[in-house]
Write an enzyme that holds these catalytic residues in place. Structure first.
Site, PDB file in Angstrom:
ATOM      1  N   CYS A  76     -33.311  55.842 109.740  1.00 12.93           N
ATOM      2  CA  CYS A  76     -33.830  56.968 110.506  1.00 12.93           C
ATOM      3  C   CYS A  76     -34.113  58.104 109.524  1.00 12.93           C
ATOM      4  CB  CYS A  76     -32.764  57.380 111.514  1.00 12.93           C
ATOM      5  SG  CYS A  76     -33.184  58.839 112.468  1.00 12.93           S
ATOM      6  N   CYS A 186     -41.456  57.655 110.317  1.00  7.67           N
ATOM      7  CA  CYS A 186     -40.403  57.550 111.337  1.00  7.67           C
ATOM      8  C   CYS A 186     -40.298  56.066 111.652  1.00  7.67           C
ATOM      9  CB  CYS A 186     -40.803  58.331 112.594  1.00  7.67           C
ATOM     10  SG  CYS A 186     -39.716  58.012 114.014  1.00  7.67           S
TER      11      CYS A 186
HETATM   12  N1  DGL Z   1     -36.311  56.823 114.109  1.00  9.48           N
HETATM   13  C1  DGL Z   1     -36.114  58.130 113.695  1.00  9.48           C
HETATM   14  C2  DGL Z   1     -36.785  58.478 112.374  1.00  9.48           C
HETATM   15  O1  DGL Z   1     -37.071  57.618 111.580  1.00  9.48           O
HETATM   16  C3  DGL Z   1     -35.957  59.301 114.616  1.00  9.48           C
HETATM   17  C4  DGL Z   1     -36.525  59.345 115.966  1.00  9.48           C
HETATM   18  C5  DGL Z   1     -35.964  60.434 116.867  1.00  9.48           C
HETATM   19  O2  DGL Z   1     -34.871  60.189 117.399  1.00  9.48           O
HETATM   20  O3  DGL Z   1     -36.620  61.470 117.049  1.00  9.48           O
HETATM   21  O4  DGL Z   1     -37.006  59.622 112.084  1.00  9.48           O
END
Ligand code: DGL
Length: 265
Positions: A76, A186
């Site tokens: 993440c 993301c």
């Molecule tokens: N999957 C996450 C990232 O790579 C974050 C998504 C979120 O919860 O806003 O930033």
């Protein structure tokens, strides 16, 4: 139940985004055991305050640490920018973070620009701004937050007309002729490559940091012996659940293997 005799690699994300990293890890490290943790009670992270995110991540990682882990991948970008340093101070095992793969995009050396798609928080953070600055690429790199995609992915919606309208509207002012690549900054965004392709012309490269992150992980751990039968455990905000819960997402990625694009189409 987790067997204490084996040691797992933990993958952490606010929700289903990290499954895109997990799926790639299953291919690259077929003998490892994985624990996937989604903080689904608190997703999305990207429009929360730093303080809130830090507290969610610390609480989640504490839950994960109840189990025998040899490393944790913060799958993440948002959690990495807020919490990676605090976690590294707190825990002895390797904490592998993710950041938008701006570096490989810049190293492609094409004179055209790069568009980074990520959450609101990731793009606002100093960590991201420093990354672009260190590469001396401020004039070359544009950023576009696409926060709503996170909840579309959580709802397993990769093609509705509402989603299509959101993508169309987000890209409305982008002149693709100015660009050579799109960085998927993301982990949730990898699910949307098919819909992106409806709006983005074919000369654009899609770049993600998945393979680089996993290579880094691989250098930091003792690998399991050849022949070990891999186990997959799953937790939702601290609650142990069957790995069947994430299976539809793994299946979706299998059907769309072109999802894994690393440094080019
Ligand atoms: N999957 C996450 C990232 O790579 C974050 C998504 C979120 O919860 O806003 O930033």
């Amino acid at each position: 139940m987790i067997e204490k005799a084996v040691s797992y690699i933990g993958f952490f994300d606010s929700g289903v985004g990290g499954i895109t990293v997990l799926r790639k890890a299953q291919d690259l490290m077929p003998h490892e055991h994985f624990l996937y943790f989604a903080d689904s009670a608190n997703v999305p992270y990207g429009n929360r305050s730093k303080k809130e995110i830090l507290s969610c991540v610390l609480e989640s990682i504490e839950q994960m640490m109840r189990f025998p882990l040899k490393a944790i991948v913060l799958a993440c970008n948002t959690a990495t920018s807020v919490a990676a340093s605090a976690l590294r101070e707190k825990y002895d095992i390797p904490i592998i973070g993710m950041e938008p793969a701006v570096k490989p995009a810049v190293l492609e050396g094409d004179p055209r620009k790069i568009l980074v798609l990520a959450t609101e928080l990731t793009l606002k953070e100093k960590k991201y701004k420093d990354l672009v600055k260190e590469l001396n690429a401020e004039d070359k790199v544009d950023a576009l937050p696409m926060q709503d995609l996170v909840m579309y992915a959580e709802e397993y919606d990769f093609e509705s007309s509402e989603l299509t309208k959101y993508v169309d509207k987000s890209f409305a002012s982008v002149d693709w002729q100015d660009y050579k690549s799109v960085v998927l900054g993301c982990t949730h965004f990898l699910y949307f490559k098919s819909i992106f392709k409806k709006f983005i012309p074919s000369h654009i490269h899609y770049i993600d940091g998945h393979e680089g992150t996993l290579n880094h992980l691989s250098n930091q751990i003792n690998k399991n012996a050849f022949g070990t039968k891999p186990k997959l455990m799953c937790m939702l905000s601290g609650l142990e659940v069957s790995s069947e819960v994430i299976q539809p997402y793994l299946n979706y990625l299998d059907r769309k293997t072109s999802m894994f694009v690393s440094t080019s189409n």
